[in-house]
Design an enzyme around this catalytic site. Sequence first.
Site, PDB file in Angstrom:
ATOM      1  N   GLU A   1      21.921 -15.000  47.056  1.00 43.14           N
ATOM      2  CA  GLU A   1      22.189 -13.603  46.715  1.00 43.14           C
ATOM      3  C   GLU A   1      23.668 -13.379  46.451  1.00 43.14           C
ATOM      4  O   GLU A   1      24.051 -12.684  45.514  1.00 43.14           O
ATOM      5  CB  GLU A   1      21.722 -12.691  47.843  1.00 43.14           C
TER       6      GLU A   1
ATOM      7  N   GLU B   1      12.581  -6.652  53.275  1.00 38.31           N
ATOM      8  CA  GLU B   1      12.797  -6.035  51.962  1.00 38.31           C
ATOM      9  C   GLU B   1      11.709  -6.541  51.016  1.00 38.31           C
ATOM     10  O   GLU B   1      10.666  -5.934  50.882  1.00 38.31           O
ATOM     11  CB  GLU B   1      14.203  -6.366  51.453  1.00 38.31           C
TER      12      GLU B   1
END
Length: 1015
Positions: free
Chosen positions: A795, A516
């Site tokens: 996260e 990502e």
Amino acid sequence: MTTDQAATTPGPSALQAGAPQAVAPRAKAPRVLALRVEHQRPGEALGTGEASPRLSWQVAPGPRDWVQARYELRLVDDRGAATATADPVESPDQVLVPWPFAPLASRQRVLVQVRTTGADGATSPWSAPEPVEAGLLHREDWSAVPVTADPAGEPGAPVPSPAPRVRRAFTVRAGLVRARLHLTALGLVEAHVNGRRVGDELLAPGWTAYRARLRYRTHDVTGLLVEGENAVGALLGNGWWRGRLAWGGRRALYGTQRALLAQLELTYADGAVERVVTDGSWRTSPGEVLEDDLYDGEHVDQRLRDSSWLRPGFDDSTWAPVTELPLPAAELVAADSAPVRAVRTVRPTGVRVLDAPGTGAEPGQTTVRVDLGENVVGHLRVRVRPQLGAQEGDRVVVRQAEVLEHGALGVRPLRTARATDTYDLAGAARDGGTGEQVLEPRFTFHGFRYAEVSGPAWVARLTADDVEGVVITSDLEPAGGFSCSEPLLGQLHANVLRGWQGNAVDVPTDCPQRDERLGWTGDAQVFSPTASFLTRSGGFWTSWLKDVAAEQVDGAVPFVVPDVLSGPGVFGSDGAPVPAAAWGDAGVVVPWVVFERTGDTGVLARQWPSMVAWVERLLREAGEDLLWSGGFQFGDWLDPTAPPDDAAAAQADPDVIATAHLARGADLLARTARVLGRDDDAAHWSGVAQRVREAFVAEYVTGAGRVLSDCPTVYAVAICWDLLPPSARQHAGDRLADLVRTSGFRISTGFVGTPLVTDALTLTGHVEVAHRLLLQRRVPSWLYPVTMGATTVWERWDSMLPDGTINPGEMTSFNHYALGAVADWMHRTLAGLAPAADPAADPGSAGYRELVVAPRPGGGLTRASAWHDTPYGRAEVAWRVEGGTWHLHVVVPPGARALVHLPDGSAPVRTGSGEHAFSLPLAAALGAVSAPVGLDSSVRDLLDDARAWDAVAPALVGAGVGEDDGEAARRIAPLLERSVRAMALSASAPGSVPAGTPLLQAVERALEEVAASSS
């Protein structure tokens, strides 16, 4: 309240400890400390893209309340003689002041000086000359063309091929006085002149919206050249241009041909200028980097490594000619952000030989595991000494991961990213070297704490002296710090900083490890205030915002910038970005943050069309009722109540969140218009914002102040963004506080609510609840990851579960800065160092020209401090508890002022520059001490008393009221107004009758023990 304006300045460490430190008496005349060009570091305005760059300067601490009255600017030559002098300017402005001279021409170099006169009439000496040199300001300045070794092809999935080497020899005649290399690439480039590396930038030229903007950087290579024959060479990597981007195996989204664009300009004493430019005369050959990818890693064949091609005299007759390409349609722009550099190295805390081959290693291989002791972004450097006995052709494989799970590398969070570097070793020493081979990649980076090095048996003899982590980041200057008496909060702040540095890799990425690493706009939006405090990041955000504007389509700001997600098969079947609240709002929020923190009105003026386009798009989405509802939304992303496989399944209604953002966007447009002097626009957008607020209240808010979906995030946005009528605001704040209490002071917000919840509590008189929320250690909380050994922000609130296993969600990064946005509250409120409260009303107060010092002590902390290198100089705030007194020390830089709000609620005190000390009785600073909690106290009082609640909660858990204190708090939520006695008699385990007298007796014993220990 007492005040004492001290005459000494403590250093940062002394200040944090609360101890005074004497210094020499100050001179009265001001002295300029630093002169800057735009947002560049001093000394780095080489190749600026601005013909009329703005200037800023700081003044050394001197007389108290110093304010500039006048400044003078001049240009000088290399001997210090003035060549141009601007008229004196009667103004206190010293940040981003206009360029007063004729605009620079391309390549023009000048030296600029400033001197300043205070209101007291004393004038500084002229500052040290600051060099300013323009880059290539116009497209026609480029005579070079891109050259490539790759065949043409359609974007998609090119076959991996070695990194090409390109070179050219040239002659330098006598009398060279200056040489500049203007350098960029389609892909990544590492350039050399005469075998010596050009600059220290990594991953150059970085990642921009390539179809609109291609960044170049100018290098001074005068010292690398010699009279006679010279050589320039470059190695090209795939990078973001040609490598994998996002998930699904998508490659070469911009193009299949790596290309070099270089223009070397040689200026001689006789005034002649010669150019060595990329064209068809350059030669190319495959290099030793066989494969390179940002996600997957790099494969290097050391046997092919040979630096002779970088030096003059090399015979390249067997090399192939390059292919010329047309100059890109994109604008060629000078870099205005700091380059990515290796900023430090980390020695491992341990190197251990594994009993069996490591993760992914071949049978029979030996593996050593390296623990760096912290989660870093960069790569592992391995030194293979001759004594280790390595043989030619030996293969060494390095694999990286952020965590261990069940004793092995935790690679599942990497998803499809291989994060593996492979090296085939050479034999005898090359290039006259010592035989030591240094193994490290050039064109990739990893997010990792642990690395496994696998290979032949000699790998077992690697020691901690043979390996180190190389940490990379956009080299932003450190600008802020925080300290307090709670070590876990100190570690949290260190984690926030490390996470920001690890994700500030040319663009503000979401994470640095998996497939990502994209510039997610939502993450950047919520974290930009924190980032702007921690680092001098004005140029970083300025560069990225240009890409935000370039990537907009019909006003919609993409989810990620640069945009590689919009289009068929990803998001938006028609190829256009899809508007999403909080994410696209980066287009209005981040410019405002840059202005607020740096005083840069230019970024507002440049981004104004982009900002307006975004909010106008949202108005079209909302329609006549001004309620933005339906359609795709991320919502309060990663609310801890959301299941691992559905991060958007938050408590907060996404329509409420979306409409709140529409109101906020319109309000920021009104504020921006006022700053820019666009009075008609300000009135228009102020009216729009008010109408959206009214629609929000009518649809989503009850008369008393309950907000639809009744969860912390909706109250936080409604309070912080002033969406509620005055009559409902306090009720909403009280309800928010009760929700926090009855969660057991566990966090209940995702990406949208987390940056706001402590502010909302503070604004409505519940600062102690905010402290309790911040200091919670159980999952989910900010400090839970710290107790689990985290060295970066995660996260998910529970990326690592309490049993040491990785959260089963597909998205489980251990280095994600968004949830660390609470650090901004720690700076502004816990320590008390904030920028001006309303720079729209007074644009001259922006950029910390006015500080708001408003510390809110609590949470049992005995000291807290923060410092920030503002555009005017270092500001510091430190408070401490000593005996029965609360002490506050404030340092205001020259040219700035402060508004000091003491926690006793007294009238604020205005101060000028210098040092200022205040003190209060401890009871006045912390508020009245509550009576001890007893059986007749309310349940709300019980929850608010940390010691009493910690004692009573086990009794409730023991009675089956909940599995832990958090669930017990939720079970007794309906009883907040009742007495502790009534709660104990009526509380029950799920599905059972109240425990009654036995629970009451247990609660009473617990409270008696608390009372006894306090006496």
